[in-house]
Design an enzyme around this catalytic site. Structure first.
Site, PDB file in Angstrom:
ATOM      1  N   GLN A  30       6.471   7.587   7.537  1.00 41.09           N
ATOM      2  CA  GLN A  30       5.400   6.641   7.855  1.00 41.09           C
ATOM      3  C   GLN A  30       5.910   5.204   7.800  1.00 41.09           C
ATOM      4  O   GLN A  30       6.482   4.770   6.801  1.00 41.09           O
ATOM      5  CB  GLN A  30       4.230   6.791   6.892  1.00 41.09           C
ATOM      6  CG  GLN A  30       3.031   5.939   7.312  1.00 41.09           C
ATOM      7  CD  GLN A  30       1.896   5.984   6.320  1.00 41.09           C
ATOM      8  OE1 GLN A  30       1.959   5.331   5.293  1.00 41.09           O
ATOM      9  NE2 GLN A  30       0.850   6.743   6.632  1.00 41.09           N
ATOM     10  N   CYS A  59      -3.626   0.729   5.757  1.00 45.70           N
ATOM     11  CA  CYS A  59      -3.388   0.026   4.496  1.00 45.70           C
ATOM     12  C   CYS A  59      -4.265  -1.218   4.432  1.00 45.70           C
ATOM     13  O   CYS A  59      -4.171  -2.098   5.298  1.00 45.70           O
ATOM     14  CB  CYS A  59      -1.926  -0.364   4.367  1.00 45.70           C
ATOM     15  SG  CYS A  59      -1.558  -1.278   2.838  1.00 45.70           S
ATOM     16  N   HIS A 128      -8.812   8.106   7.056  1.00 46.31           N
ATOM     17  CA  HIS A 128      -9.257   7.833   5.691  1.00 46.31           C
ATOM     18  C   HIS A 128     -10.749   7.533   5.728  1.00 46.31           C
ATOM     19  O   HIS A 128     -11.203   6.727   6.545  1.00 46.31           O
ATOM     20  CB  HIS A 128      -8.487   6.639   5.127  1.00 46.31           C
ATOM     21  CG  HIS A 128      -8.772   6.362   3.682  1.00 46.31           C
ATOM     22  ND1 HIS A 128      -7.881   6.678   2.679  1.00 46.31           N
ATOM     23  CD2 HIS A 128      -9.843   5.806   3.071  1.00 46.31           C
ATOM     24  CE1 HIS A 128      -8.391   6.321   1.509  1.00 46.31           C
ATOM     25  NE2 HIS A 128      -9.585   5.784   1.729  1.00 46.31           N
ATOM     26  N   ASN A 159      -8.577  12.234   4.776  1.00 46.42           N
ATOM     27  CA  ASN A 159      -7.925  11.582   3.647  1.00 46.42           C
ATOM     28  C   ASN A 159      -8.956  10.760   2.867  1.00 46.42           C
ATOM     29  O   ASN A 159      -9.917  10.260   3.438  1.00 46.42           O
ATOM     30  CB  ASN A 159      -6.797  10.685   4.165  1.00 46.42           C
ATOM     31  CG  ASN A 159      -6.132   9.863   3.078  1.00 46.42           C
ATOM     32  OD1 ASN A 159      -6.029   8.650   3.192  1.00 46.42           O
ATOM     33  ND2 ASN A 159      -5.683  10.506   2.026  1.00 46.42           N
ATOM     34  N   GLY A 160      -8.731  10.652   1.561  1.00 47.70           N
ATOM     35  CA  GLY A 160      -9.571   9.802   0.740  1.00 47.70           C
ATOM     36  C   GLY A 160     -10.284  10.566  -0.365  1.00 47.70           C
ATOM     37  O   GLY A 160     -10.927  11.581  -0.109  1.00 47.70           O
TER      38      GLY A 160
END
Length: 342
Positions: A30, A59, A128, A159-160
């Site tokens: 990544q 991010c 996310h 995700n999350g």
């Protein structure tokens, strides 16, 4: 998340940020990137040693946003398109290219972005379940994730909020998605997917053994940093303060043996042999392109289209005229995510 710019430019960054073994596959690397040249070149460097690359558009950290990385890219879908297409054009079709995003406050914008990425030809997408402005302790938007999963044809990784195996199973079964990604949860407990509630002692001992077998490949920073996460639920506040200031392999191991592994003989010994590390050799024709940067546009001189830089200018006027001054604007609290123009 590896910064593509630094990875291309600095041998120390490459050595500390990327290593792999002969059996480490499938492996997706990544990167954070804000221009096509850096992303393509970084992807080309890891191409011989990996199965794909992932572009981080999720991010939310302030420094990343300020420099145009991570979530800042969510407002620039055309740039994401160019980044993805750049790798697709330059590397083999069987080399995976994926993107990780966060949901936007307007769900339709999230779905539109996913459709655009799907049309770019990415192999899968990770979503996310929080917006860029939400904190890590906030709950994820399961309904939004559900609608994303139902709206695209490519595989979706959710995700999350994954802190346990039960969390992963529940989200997977709820969404019927193609996979679950855990980040901070796995840092705190590498055995999370085994069902362990916190890092088992044999996992800590295993990390120590891996370091002992590969001390020339694993830096102290890497060794210590992972243990900081792994010991979070095990150490007392006073022990954490002491551990944070340890600065050598020997002092860390002495600490572990005294406070953590003193009764380890009663714990079954793990048996695991790490496969041989790959000696990565990175192409000089790429790394040399990034050895010097233009002070005007901050790009590699090789890719610079900025006419403001004069390598013979030594009177200091360049810096007064052209260096951008960044204020202390908190991007997380600004209106950067005004989505009306998306």
């Amino acid at each position: 998340m590896i910064i593509a710019d630094s990875f291309c430019q600095n041998a120390k960054a490459r050595a500390s940020e990327f290593s792999t073994t002969v059996d480490d596959s499938p492996l997706v690397v990544q990167f954070a990137a804000n221009n096509v040249a850096d992303f393509v070149d970084a992807s080309t460097l890891v191409y011989p040693y990996s199965d794909g690359v992932d572009l981080n558009c999720g991010c939310p950290q302030r420094w990343a946003m300020k420099d145009g990385y991570g979530c800042a890219l969510l407002l620039k879908p055309e740039l994401i398109h160019d980044l993805v297409k750049g790798v697709k054009r330059n590397l083999s079709s069987d080399f995976s290219v994926s993107v990780k995003i966060r949901i936007l406050s307007e769900l339709k914008n999230t779905i539109n972005l996913c459709h655009q990425l799907e049309n770019c030809g990415i192999n899968f997408i990770t979503v996310h379940g929080r917006t860029p402005l939400q904190k890590s302790g906030d709950g994820i938007d399961v309904d939004a994730l559900q609608q994303v999963c139902e709206s695209v044809r490519i595989p979706v990784i959710a995700n999350g909020g994954i802190k346990s195996l039960e969390d992963a199973d529940h989200l997977y079964n709820t969404l019927k998605c193609d996979g679950i990604m855990a980040a901070s949860g796995l840092l705190s407990n590498p055995a999370l997917f085994s069902g362990a509630k916190s890092t088992p002692l044999d996992c800590i001992r295993l990390w120590m053994d891996i370091k002992n077998q590969n001390v020339d490949k694993i830096t102290f920073q890497c060794y210590h940093h992972h243990l900081v996460f792994m010991l979070d639920k095990i150490l007392s506040k006073q022990q954490k303060q002491e551990f944070n200031y340890l600065s050598t392999f020997e002092s860390v191991d002495e600490f572990l043996l005294e406070y953590i592994l003193n009764n380890y003989n009663s714990v079954p010994q793990p048996k695991y042999n790490l496969s041989e590390f790959v000696a990565c050799e990175f192409a000089d024709e790429i790394t040399l392109k990034h050895s010097s940067k233009c002070r005007g546009c901050s790009k590699s001189l090789y890719y610079c289209i900025c006419s403001k830089y004069d390598c013979n200018d030594i009177d200091g006027n360049f810096f007064k005229s052209y260096v951008k001054q960044y204020d202390e604007l908190d991007y997380m609290c600004s209106n950067i995510f005004d989505e009306t123009n998306l």
